[in-house]
Scaffold this active site. Structure first.
Site, PDB file in Angstrom:
ATOM      1  N   SER A   1       0.917  -1.098  -0.032  1.00 24.20           N
ATOM      2  CA  SER A   1      -0.064   0.175   0.033  1.00 24.20           C
ATOM      3  C   SER A   1       0.991   1.577   0.233  1.00 24.20           C
ATOM      4  CB  SER A   1      -0.766   0.129   1.475  1.00 24.20           C
ATOM      5  OG  SER A   1      -1.666   1.430   1.302  1.00 24.20           O
TER       6      SER A   1
ATOM      7  N   TYR B   1      -1.891  -1.362   9.984  1.00 22.74           N
ATOM      8  CA  TYR B   1      -1.864  -2.169   8.420  1.00 22.74           C
ATOM      9  C   TYR B   1      -0.466  -1.279   8.563  1.00 22.74           C
ATOM     10  CZ  TYR B   1      -3.491  -1.376   3.800  1.00 22.74           C
ATOM     11  OH  TYR B   1      -3.947  -1.673   2.072  1.00 22.74           O
TER      12      TYR B   1
END
Length: 253
Positions: free
Chosen positions: A141, A154
């Site tokens: 990401s 995350y």
């Protein structure tokens, strides 16, 4: 037909980026194995691919569990004889700071994204070594590069994937195996409304905030899938250890 006769194993392949990638890879000639925990959604993706003349199987698997990962790899080899591409796509997100994040939420985030990629790679790479070629792609990401608010677990998982890919690239380059990361920004998948709900935000306001990047919009699963295809194909034959950002300019802003 950039993936003609190749075999791709895709985790989290029942929706979103994983589903779009499975469909695109099949159109480019690959035979597909997808994993996930929802058998009905997995079979629906397989049925769609086979209706279009492709070859696909679904293997129910929880990437947090070693025996499930090994079974997915073994089933793929049994069905298709080899594995040329592994796309470690499975992931989860809990919008929490470190003090607010429960131990279970931390463990689930790390285990699905990071441990899952480790386990799937652990059992797939020996197959690729025996073939003298292969491609591994982790779905990281933009937040694995720059961090983001309410995303400590995350960001830790996605940042870990990037550095793990670099280490794997060094370890396996001479065995004919390339290892890279794709780093999407906000993409129109079921994860966005789920995140909005967890944050207690109005969905329209949430999506508007996701579009606040130089290109002024959210990405589509098909756009990310095309970038994964590039990394999986011979077009990226001199790329390994890279983190390819596909986020509408979010990290650059």
């Amino acid at each position: 037909m950039r993936l003609d006769a190749r075999v791709a194993l895709i985790t989290g392949g029942t929706s979103g980026i994983g589903k779009a990638t499975a469909r695109l890879f099949a159109r480019e000639g690959a035979r597909i194995a997808i994993t996930g925990r929802d058998a009905s959604r997995g079979q629906a993706v397989v049925d769609e691919i086979t209706r279009d003349g492709g070859a696909a199987i679904f293997v129910p698997a929880d990437v947090r569990v070693a025996i499930d990962c090994k079974r997915a790899v073994d089933a793929t080899v049994k069905a298709f004889g080899r594995i040329d591409i592994l796309f470690n796509n499975a992931g989860v997100f809990f919008p929490k700071t470190v003090p607010d994040c429960t131990e279970q939420e931390w463990d689930d985030t790390i285990d699905v994204s990071l441990k899952g990629a480790f386990l799937m790679s652990k059992y797939t790479i020996p197959v690729m070594i025996a073939q003298h070629r292969g491609v591994v792609i982790h779905n990281s990401s933009g937040w694995g590069i720059v961090g983001g608010a309410l995303g400590a677990a995350y960001c830790a998982a996605k940042g870990g994937l990037i550095v793990m890919a670099k280490a794997m690239a060094i370890d396996h380059a001479k065995q004919g195996i390339r290892v890279n990361c794709i780093c999407p920004g906000d993409v129109d998948t079921p994860m966005l409304p789920d995140d909005a709900q967890k944050r207690g935000m109005d969905l329209d306001a949430y999506l508007a905030s996701c579009a606040e990047r130089p290109m002024g919009r959210i990405g589509t699963p098909d756009e990310i899938a095309k970038s994964v295809l590039f990394l999986a194909s011979d077009d990226a034959s001199f790329m390994t250890g890279a983190a390819l950002v596909v986020d509408g300019g979010g990290v650059a802003d």
